[in-house]
Design an enzyme around this catalytic site. Sequence first.
Site, PDB file in Angstrom:
ATOM      1  N   ILE A  79       0.850  -1.261  -0.058  1.00  0.00           N
ATOM      2  CA  ILE A  79       0.223  -0.144   0.009  1.00  0.00           C
ATOM      3  C   ILE A  79       0.994   1.358   0.006  1.00  0.00           C
ATOM      4  O   ILE A  79       0.799   2.232  -0.789  1.00  0.00           O
ATOM      5  CB  ILE A  79      -0.959   0.020   1.238  1.00  0.00           C
ATOM      6  CG1 ILE A  79      -1.890  -1.274   1.108  1.00  0.00           C
ATOM      7  CG2 ILE A  79      -1.492   1.189   1.364  1.00  0.00           C
ATOM      8  CD1 ILE A  79      -2.796  -1.339   2.289  1.00  0.00           C
ATOM      9  N   PRO A  91     -27.091  -0.145 -32.960  1.00  0.00           N
ATOM     10  CA  PRO A  91     -28.368  -0.933 -33.425  1.00  0.00           C
ATOM     11  C   PRO A  91     -29.776  -0.463 -32.555  1.00  0.00           C
ATOM     12  O   PRO A  91     -30.678  -0.966 -33.093  1.00  0.00           O
ATOM     13  CB  PRO A  91     -28.071  -2.344 -32.996  1.00  0.00           C
ATOM     14  CG  PRO A  91     -27.038  -2.286 -31.901  1.00  0.00           C
ATOM     15  CD  PRO A  91     -26.395  -0.935 -31.953  1.00  0.00           C
ATOM     16  N   ASP A 117     -32.354   9.588 -39.115  1.00  0.00           N
ATOM     17  CA  ASP A 117     -33.488   8.724 -39.856  1.00  0.00           C
ATOM     18  C   ASP A 117     -34.068   7.745 -38.982  1.00  0.00           C
ATOM     19  O   ASP A 117     -34.032   7.676 -37.755  1.00  0.00           O
ATOM     20  CB  ASP A 117     -32.940   8.094 -41.084  1.00  0.00           C
ATOM     21  CG  ASP A 117     -31.462   7.358 -40.959  1.00  0.00           C
ATOM     22  OD1 ASP A 117     -31.527   6.767 -39.989  1.00  0.00           O
ATOM     23  OD2 ASP A 117     -30.735   7.571 -41.995  1.00  0.00           O
ATOM     24  N   LYS A 147     -36.482   7.618 -44.214  1.00  0.00           N
ATOM     25  CA  LYS A 147     -35.827   6.219 -44.823  1.00  0.00           C
ATOM     26  C   LYS A 147     -36.453   5.082 -44.234  1.00  0.00           C
ATOM     27  O   LYS A 147     -36.042   4.441 -43.425  1.00  0.00           O
ATOM     28  CB  LYS A 147     -34.404   6.310 -44.329  1.00  0.00           C
ATOM     29  CG  LYS A 147     -33.121   7.113 -44.877  1.00  0.00           C
ATOM     30  CD  LYS A 147     -32.161   6.283 -45.636  1.00  0.00           C
ATOM     31  CE  LYS A 147     -31.550   7.168 -46.664  1.00  0.00           C
ATOM     32  NZ  LYS A 147     -30.091   6.701 -47.020  1.00  0.00           N
ATOM     33  N   GLY A 168     -27.002   1.914 -36.595  1.00  0.00           N
ATOM     34  CA  GLY A 168     -25.734   1.005 -36.670  1.00  0.00           C
ATOM     35  C   GLY A 168     -24.541   1.685 -37.151  1.00  0.00           C
ATOM     36  O   GLY A 168     -24.089   2.685 -36.412  1.00  0.00           O
ATOM     37  N   THR A 221     -22.843  -2.324 -35.762  1.00  0.00           N
ATOM     38  CA  THR A 221     -23.808  -2.579 -36.639  1.00  0.00           C
ATOM     39  C   THR A 221     -24.785  -3.619 -36.424  1.00  0.00           C
ATOM     40  O   THR A 221     -24.620  -4.431 -35.539  1.00  0.00           O
ATOM     41  CB  THR A 221     -22.943  -3.177 -38.014  1.00  0.00           C
ATOM     42  OG1 THR A 221     -23.863  -3.279 -39.205  1.00  0.00           O
ATOM     43  CG2 THR A 221     -22.271  -4.471 -37.675  1.00  0.00           C
ATOM     44  N   ALA A 222     -25.957  -3.586 -37.101  1.00  0.00           N
ATOM     45  CA  ALA A 222     -26.952  -4.542 -36.555  1.00  0.00           C
ATOM     46  C   ALA A 222     -26.533  -5.959 -36.498  1.00  0.00           C
ATOM     47  O   ALA A 222     -27.045  -6.723 -35.672  1.00  0.00           O
ATOM     48  CB  ALA A 222     -28.105  -4.361 -37.711  1.00  0.00           C
ATOM     49  N   MET A 232     -31.882  -5.930 -44.281  1.00  0.00           N
ATOM     50  CA  MET A 232     -33.116  -5.528 -45.212  1.00  0.00           C
ATOM     51  C   MET A 232     -33.689  -6.814 -45.800  1.00  0.00           C
ATOM     52  O   MET A 232     -34.099  -6.754 -46.910  1.00  0.00           O
ATOM     53  CB  MET A 232     -32.818  -4.524 -46.284  1.00  0.00           C
ATOM     54  CG  MET A 232     -32.538  -3.209 -45.509  1.00  0.00           C
ATOM     55  SD  MET A 232     -31.707  -2.005 -46.523  1.00  0.00           S
ATOM     56  CE  MET A 232     -29.789  -2.592 -46.623  1.00  0.00           C
TER      57      MET A 232
END
Length: 465
Positions: A23, A227, A250, A272, A304, A333-334, A385
């Site tokens: 210590i 995400p 978006d 979008k 994402g 990212t997703a 998508m």
Amino acid sequence: MDYFPIFVKLKDQDCLVVGAGEIAARKIELLARADAKITVIANEISSAVSNLQVTHNLNIQKKTFSPTVDLHGFRLVVSATDNADTNRLVAKTAAEQNIPVNVVDSPELCTFIFPAIIDRSPVVAAVSSGGASPVLARLLRAKIEGLIPPAYGRLAHIAEKFRPFVKRIIKEPAQRRIFWENILQGSIAELVFSGKEQEAEAQLEQTLINQKENVNVGEVYLVGAGPGAPDLLTFRALRLMQQADVIVYDRLVSPEIIDLARRDSEKIYVGKQRHNHALPQESINSLLADLAKAGKRVVRLKGGDPFIFGRGGEEIETLMQQGINFQVVPGITAASGCATYAGIPLTHRDHAQSCTFVTGHLKDNSINLNWKQLAAPNQTIVIYMGLVGLEKICQSLIEHGSPKNLPVALVQQGTTSNQRVITGTLESLPGIVAGQDIKPPTLVIIGTVVMLHDKLEWFHTDQPV
Ligand code: SAH
């Protein structure tokens, strides 16, 4: 306030540490960071302390501490022995001579305490719980550590260097404050944080010239919002959102994330949705450029990662053509977010040695993908998508040699409280999905890794499965 926070100059000042265990070593290291001249008094010297002797030029005295030890000239005394009597004696002796003393783990004997330190020298932040709970102070420090980029010190040095010039050019103190607020939270600070100090200095000079000539220049940050779950944002994304004058976002960006933006920032929704772009891509590109030219700091927030099926490349191309400064901030990212939150590792030694991200977006009612390659075994395919074309995708894979019973998962609104994971096979999933009320966005994961979902599922929501 039980303790008053001050910052003490210890450079070349004598400090005494009594005790030489682990210590004590830690306290010695702390004091050494402030260039203190350190004397150590202890009966036994641990290797932790003797290892520090050369690097920190310690004056080690192997002896028992006694009240006759001359404390004259010491700025601080720290007692870090495991002997309660010695600790008390050190505290008493120092207190009698009005020398600030700290006894490790004994707040009642201390006249000063060590805070938890966030060191971005010359910027230093210190947190204390007044001895009530050092662990709490340390947890708070961890939070602050995350908020203050490591390069804050370098930013402070640049600010110090430019201070006299700024003072000369901007005479009015209130205006000068606004100028510095903009610099220290704006693009120049961001350049320093990303290691481009020369560029930052050049821009600071230019900004000063512009200031003289009254020219206003903005810039664009293309930021990945992850995400869905707000706490999957990066620190950098959050910081930029809290500075921006305008947020252009978006549909994929959730309201909870927009709520984290600067309260008084302007929020522009550019839509979008499939077939329903609130603003065509070209208009978004020029909107970003126009806002920046009007002197705004713009965050273009995208679901994402901006460079994965995000058309981020097109947006910055326009900015580049028009000579507008920009930065890109990656996001989760997703594929990564959904797979993780569904308990489906995208690669696995027994299942998949590669993973391919593809878009299932239909163009002229067909999907143009390299089916032969995608139908090969030992890989994972992630389809962005892919809901509308799901049946076509599954069919095409079967036609090109994938087994009909190859597992497939559809993840709805991954990482959010609306997450649902629906599993089936290439043959069965389109039918299963057709009978359900599915809410976008959804991601499709194909491959034998999907079998691991049952075993590794860890994130549960109230949604039906
Ligand atoms: N740039 C984004 C992808 C934009 S394309 C990224 O890196 O994630 C939009 C597609 O992403 C959606 O149609 C859907 O397939 C997928 N997606 C994005 N967020 C998702 C989420 N939370 N859950 C499921 N799919 C998601």
